[in-house]
Scaffold this active site. Structure first.
Site, short mmCIF file in Angstrom:
data_model
loop_
_atom_site.label_atom_id
_atom_site.label_comp_id
_atom_site.label_asym_id
_atom_site.label_seq_id
_atom_site.Cartn_x
_atom_site.Cartn_y
_atom_site.Cartn_z
N ALA A 138 0.83 -1.20 0.00
CA ALA A 138 0.00 0.00 0.00
C ALA A 138 0.86 1.25 0.00
O ALA A 138 0.57 2.22 -0.71
CB ALA A 138 -0.95 -0.01 1.20
N TYR A 139 1.92 1.24 0.78
CA TYR A 139 2.82 2.38 0.82
C TYR A 139 3.51 2.57 -0.52
O TYR A 139 3.68 3.70 -0.99
CB TYR A 139 3.85 2.18 1.93
#
Length: 241
Positions: A147-148
């Site tokens: 996600a990052y």
């Protein structure tokens, strides 16, 4: 050898400026003469700067803070979109949706929200410097940080797109994509993960926040007149492209 810049008379906003890279950037900008405003959800006092409590994902927070800055200074010359949230180091399948939504929200949507409100002020002045903090994860896609990585990749693409929208002005938009930097954000991943990061670095160490800040200050300076839409990695040689 320290490199110095003269930002006297300039107003700067640094999001997430109370800690880590943001604190180093805010400190160096203030030492260089800039009137620095820190926007942070959990502000901490920093000598030579002014702090406001701002959740960058909330339009109302951003609007109120910007109104105060304009009332005091009448301008915004520098915007450093640094507010970020790394999240846990785990496989994507193990993530709760609320967690990756928070990561995307703070890192990407927060950058959108702040820039959307500050950009018209810069466009009216026909000048400004915007530096978006991305990540090596956004260039390469790092396992257990899916996600990052996605949020950081979005910041990189946003930087390139926005720079082309304002290339008829004196506004320059660039991105810094650090690799692992010695911050609490990275240290909280645990000693084993940090050791692996150091082992993967050609320079065999974490970067220092002041090293990142030095690059950011250059990008905020008048020296950067022909650089826009660019991504500058700070990975100790780890980035492959």
């Amino acid at each position: 050898m320290a490199v110095t810049f003269d930002f006297a008379g300039k107003t700067a906003i640094v999001t997430g400026g109370s800690r880590g890279i943001g604190k180093a950037v805010a400190t160096q900008l203030a030492r260089s003469g800039s009137d620095v405003w820190i926007w942070d959800a959990d502000p901490a006092p920093l000598d030579g700067t002014r702090s406001q409590t701002v959740d960058v994902t909330k339009a109302g927070d951003v609007e109120n803070a910007l109104r105060e800055v304009i009332a005091e200074t009448g301008r915004v010359d520098i915007l450093v979109n640094n507010a970020g949230y790394l999240g846990p180091y785990r496989s994507f399948e193990a993530f709760e949706p609320a967690e990756w939504q928070r990561i995307i929200g703070v890192n990407l949507i927060g950058t959108f929200e702040v820039t959307h409100q500050v950009l018209p002020v810069m466009r009216k002045a026909d000048s400004g410097r915007i530096v978006n903090m991305g990540s090596l994860a956004g260039k390469e896609g790092l396992p257990n940080l899916a996600a990052y990585s996605a949020a950081s990749a979005g910041i990189i693409a946003f930087t390139k797109a926005l720079s082309r929208e304002v290339n008829d002005t004196g506004i320059r938009v660039n991105c810094v994509a650090p690799g692992p930097i010695d911050t609490d954000l990275i240290r909280r991943l645990g000693n084993e993960v940090v050791s692996d990061m150091i082992g993967a670095s050609p320079l065999k160490r974490l970067g220092a926040v002041d090293e990142v800040a030095a690059l950011v200050l250059w990008l905020c300076s008048d020296a950067v007149s022909f650089n826009t839409g660019a991504v500058f990695d700070m990975s100790g040689g780890r980035a492959r492209y």
